[in-house]
Design a protein around this motif. Sequence first.
Motif, PDB file in Angstrom:
ATOM      1  N   GLU A   1     -15.074  39.566  48.038  1.00 42.64           N
ATOM      2  CA  GLU A   1     -14.374  38.418  48.604  1.00 42.64           C
ATOM      3  C   GLU A   1     -14.641  37.118  47.833  1.00 42.64           C
ATOM      4  O   GLU A   1     -13.830  36.187  47.884  1.00 42.64           O
ATOM      5  CB  GLU A   1     -14.788  38.234  50.067  1.00 42.64           C
ATOM      6  N   CYS A   2     -15.765  37.043  47.137  1.00 43.96           N
ATOM      7  CA  CYS A   2     -16.124  35.811  46.427  1.00 43.96           C
ATOM      8  C   CYS A   2     -15.579  35.776  45.002  1.00 43.96           C
ATOM      9  O   CYS A   2     -15.777  34.791  44.292  1.00 43.96           O
ATOM     10  CB  CYS A   2     -17.646  35.660  46.391  1.00 43.96           C
ATOM     11  N   SER A   3     -14.917  36.831  44.580  1.00 43.02           N
ATOM     12  CA  SER A   3     -14.413  36.894  43.205  1.00 43.02           C
ATOM     13  C   SER A   3     -13.090  36.147  43.089  1.00 43.02           C
ATOM     14  O   SER A   3     -12.434  35.811  44.075  1.00 43.02           O
ATOM     15  CB  SER A   3     -14.229  38.354  42.776  1.00 43.02           C
ATOM     16  N   GLU A   4     -12.710  35.909  41.840  1.00 39.00           N
ATOM     17  CA  GLU A   4     -11.460  35.178  41.567  1.00 39.00           C
ATOM     18  C   GLU A   4     -10.840  35.741  40.292  1.00 39.00           C
ATOM     19  O   GLU A   4     -11.508  35.926  39.289  1.00 39.00           O
ATOM     20  CB  GLU A   4     -11.742  33.694  41.416  1.00 39.00           C
TER      21      GLU A   4
ATOM     22  N   VAL B   1     -12.056  37.406  35.225  1.00 38.98           N
ATOM     23  CA  VAL B   1     -12.475  37.686  36.603  1.00 38.98           C
ATOM     24  C   VAL B   1     -13.827  37.028  36.809  1.00 38.98           C
ATOM     25  O   VAL B   1     -14.793  37.333  36.105  1.00 38.98           O
ATOM     26  CB  VAL B   1     -12.559  39.202  36.878  1.00 38.98           C
ATOM     27  N   ARG B   2     -13.872  36.100  37.752  1.00 40.33           N
ATOM     28  CA  ARG B   2     -15.105  35.358  38.023  1.00 40.33           C
ATOM     29  C   ARG B   2     -15.851  35.974  39.203  1.00 40.33           C
ATOM     30  O   ARG B   2     -15.243  36.437  40.163  1.00 40.33           O
ATOM     31  CB  ARG B   2     -14.779  33.890  38.340  1.00 40.33           C
ATOM     32  N   SER B   3     -17.163  35.992  39.097  1.00 40.67           N
ATOM     33  CA  SER B   3     -18.045  36.382  40.205  1.00 40.67           C
ATOM     34  C   SER B   3     -17.823  37.818  40.681  1.00 40.67           C
ATOM     35  O   SER B   3     -17.740  38.077  41.883  1.00 40.67           O
ATOM     36  CB  SER B   3     -17.891  35.413  41.381  1.00 40.67           C
ATOM     37  N   CYS B   4     -17.698  38.758  39.748  1.00 41.80           N
ATOM     38  CA  CYS B   4     -17.697  40.172  40.132  1.00 41.80           C
ATOM     39  C   CYS B   4     -19.095  40.736  39.869  1.00 41.80           C
ATOM     40  O   CYS B   4     -19.904  40.121  39.180  1.00 41.80           O
ATOM     41  CB  CYS B   4     -16.625  40.962  39.385  1.00 41.80           C
ATOM     42  N   ARG B   5     -19.366  41.894  40.421  1.00 39.21           N
ATOM     43  CA  ARG B   5     -20.718  42.455  40.336  1.00 39.21           C
ATOM     44  C   ARG B   5     -20.711  43.811  39.632  1.00 39.21           C
ATOM     45  O   ARG B   5     -19.748  44.569  39.735  1.00 39.21           O
ATOM     46  CB  ARG B   5     -21.343  42.593  41.727  1.00 39.21           C
ATOM     47  N   VAL B   6     -21.794  44.074  38.940  1.00 37.63           N
ATOM     48  CA  VAL B   6     -21.966  45.365  38.280  1.00 37.63           C
ATOM     49  C   VAL B   6     -22.253  46.402  39.359  1.00 37.63           C
ATOM     50  O   VAL B   6     -23.293  46.366  40.020  1.00 37.63           O
ATOM     51  CB  VAL B   6     -23.116  45.313  37.254  1.00 37.63           C
ATOM     52  N   ALA B   7     -21.303  47.340  39.560  1.00 39.17           N
ATOM     53  CA  ALA B   7     -21.445  48.363  40.596  1.00 39.17           C
ATOM     54  C   ALA B   7     -22.111  49.620  40.054  1.00 39.17           C
ATOM     55  O   ALA B   7     -22.749  50.364  40.798  1.00 39.17           O
ATOM     56  CB  ALA B   7     -20.079  48.714  41.176  1.00 39.17           C
ATOM     57  N   ALA B   8     -21.944  49.886  38.765  1.00 32.85           N
ATOM     58  CA  ALA B   8     -22.561  51.055  38.138  1.00 32.85           C
ATOM     59  C   ALA B   8     -22.777  50.736  36.669  1.00 32.85           C
ATOM     60  O   ALA B   8     -22.008  50.003  36.059  1.00 32.85           O
ATOM     61  CB  ALA B   8     -21.689  52.294  38.303  1.00 32.85           C
TER      62      ALA B   8
ATOM     63  N   PRO C   1     -10.865  28.895  58.438  1.00 35.01           N
ATOM     64  CA  PRO C   1     -11.135  28.684  57.011  1.00 35.01           C
ATOM     65  C   PRO C   1     -12.638  28.677  56.748  1.00 35.01           C
ATOM     66  O   PRO C   1     -13.439  28.291  57.603  1.00 35.01           O
ATOM     67  CB  PRO C   1     -10.528  27.308  56.737  1.00 35.01           C
ATOM     68  N   LEU C   2     -13.024  29.113  55.567  1.00 37.47           N
ATOM     69  CA  LEU C   2     -14.435  29.097  55.185  1.00 37.47           C
ATOM     70  C   LEU C   2     -14.532  29.120  53.672  1.00 37.47           C
ATOM     71  O   LEU C   2     -13.551  29.393  52.971  1.00 37.47           O
ATOM     72  CB  LEU C   2     -15.173  30.304  55.774  1.00 37.47           C
ATOM     73  N   PHE C   3     -15.699  28.796  53.172  1.00 35.51           N
ATOM     74  CA  PHE C   3     -15.992  29.055  51.770  1.00 35.51           C
ATOM     75  C   PHE C   3     -17.463  29.394  51.651  1.00 35.51           C
ATOM     76  O   PHE C   3     -18.251  29.156  52.559  1.00 35.51           O
ATOM     77  CB  PHE C   3     -15.588  27.876  50.861  1.00 35.51           C
ATOM     78  N   ARG C   4     -17.814  29.993  50.530  1.00 35.25           N
ATOM     79  CA  ARG C   4     -19.177  30.478  50.344  1.00 35.25           C
ATOM     80  C   ARG C   4     -19.804  29.879  49.100  1.00 35.25           C
ATOM     81  O   ARG C   4     -19.118  29.524  48.141  1.00 35.25           O
ATOM     82  CB  ARG C   4     -19.194  32.014  50.239  1.00 35.25           C
ATOM     83  N   MET C   5     -21.127  29.780  49.150  1.00 35.85           N
ATOM     84  CA  MET C   5     -21.904  29.300  48.020  1.00 35.85           C
ATOM     85  C   MET C   5     -23.143  30.167  47.898  1.00 35.85           C
ATOM     86  O   MET C   5     -23.536  30.838  48.844  1.00 35.85           O
ATOM     87  CB  MET C   5     -22.364  27.847  48.243  1.00 35.85           C
ATOM     88  N   ARG C   6     -23.755  30.132  46.735  1.00 29.06           N
ATOM     89  CA  ARG C   6     -25.124  30.617  46.575  1.00 29.06           C
ATOM     90  C   ARG C   6     -25.938  29.422  46.130  1.00 29.06           C
ATOM     91  O   ARG C   6     -25.553  28.682  45.225  1.00 29.06           O
ATOM     92  CB  ARG C   6     -25.203  31.770  45.577  1.00 29.06           C
TER      93      ARG C   6
END
Length: 267
Positions: free
Chosen positions: A261-264, A243-250, A96-101
């Motif tokens: 993996e960090c999205s929800e 959708v939480r914590s997604c990134r602008v890819a283009a 198990p793990l979790f991530r933070m910034r």
Amino acid sequence: PGARDAWLALTANSVRRAAWDAVLGFQRAALAVPLAAVDAGGGAVGATLDVVVARRYPPLFMETLGAARLVRCAREEERVALAHAARGLPPRRVAPLFRMRVCDYRGGARLAAVTVWRACDEYAPREGARLRIAGATPTRFGAMPGELGLSVGRAARMRPAAADAHALARSAYRARRVLRVDDLPRAVGAEVDVTGAVAAHTRGAGAQLSVLRLRGAAACVDIEYASAVFGCVAAAVGDCVTVRSCRVAAAAPAVRLRADECSEFVV
């Protein structure tokens, strides 16, 4: 003989230049360093990092299969574990793990991606909380290109600390803000939370990416995600999804987002 066998290991991230008149020996106060002073190739960070949790992400599970490592969200891990148990196979190697910034508590613009190797419910700090971390190790795992990555294992120490509102306001921490599809920034790499109605949902087969299209008042946005991580996201046309914590890819010709993996997904 024991003294001749003793040795002291020092890493660049664990030492700092002392004043010429500093008293030798053990120190009462712990050595604290900012994130800007941590070198990605400087070894373990024996000093204390005084940080604020800028973002905390959902729990994850990493399965080791030989030389391969697969990371899954909690829902997909539960599905895989039940299917594995039903087949009567040998135990799996899952951690198990979790991530933070995190950002520096006392100012500074640098952020670091922190992977905590323990269950999220064992110690899950809230966003905006102040933490003191000692014994972290630089890593590339879970970090964006050019971003400092830190690993916090069982031997590392992580404890909460009281935060002053004025100091918190001077840090790089900013509370989350959910954006509508029409308000998305055109900055590649930006992390966003977005909400909208599902216009289409294309599920990828095998290693192909699935695509969730959200509709706003005047625009649509495609959000790509890996089925191996999230499984089948239960979102039908017309559902309202955040959708939480997604990134602008283009950003051109249209904004496209990538859920990692960090999205929800919240349906």
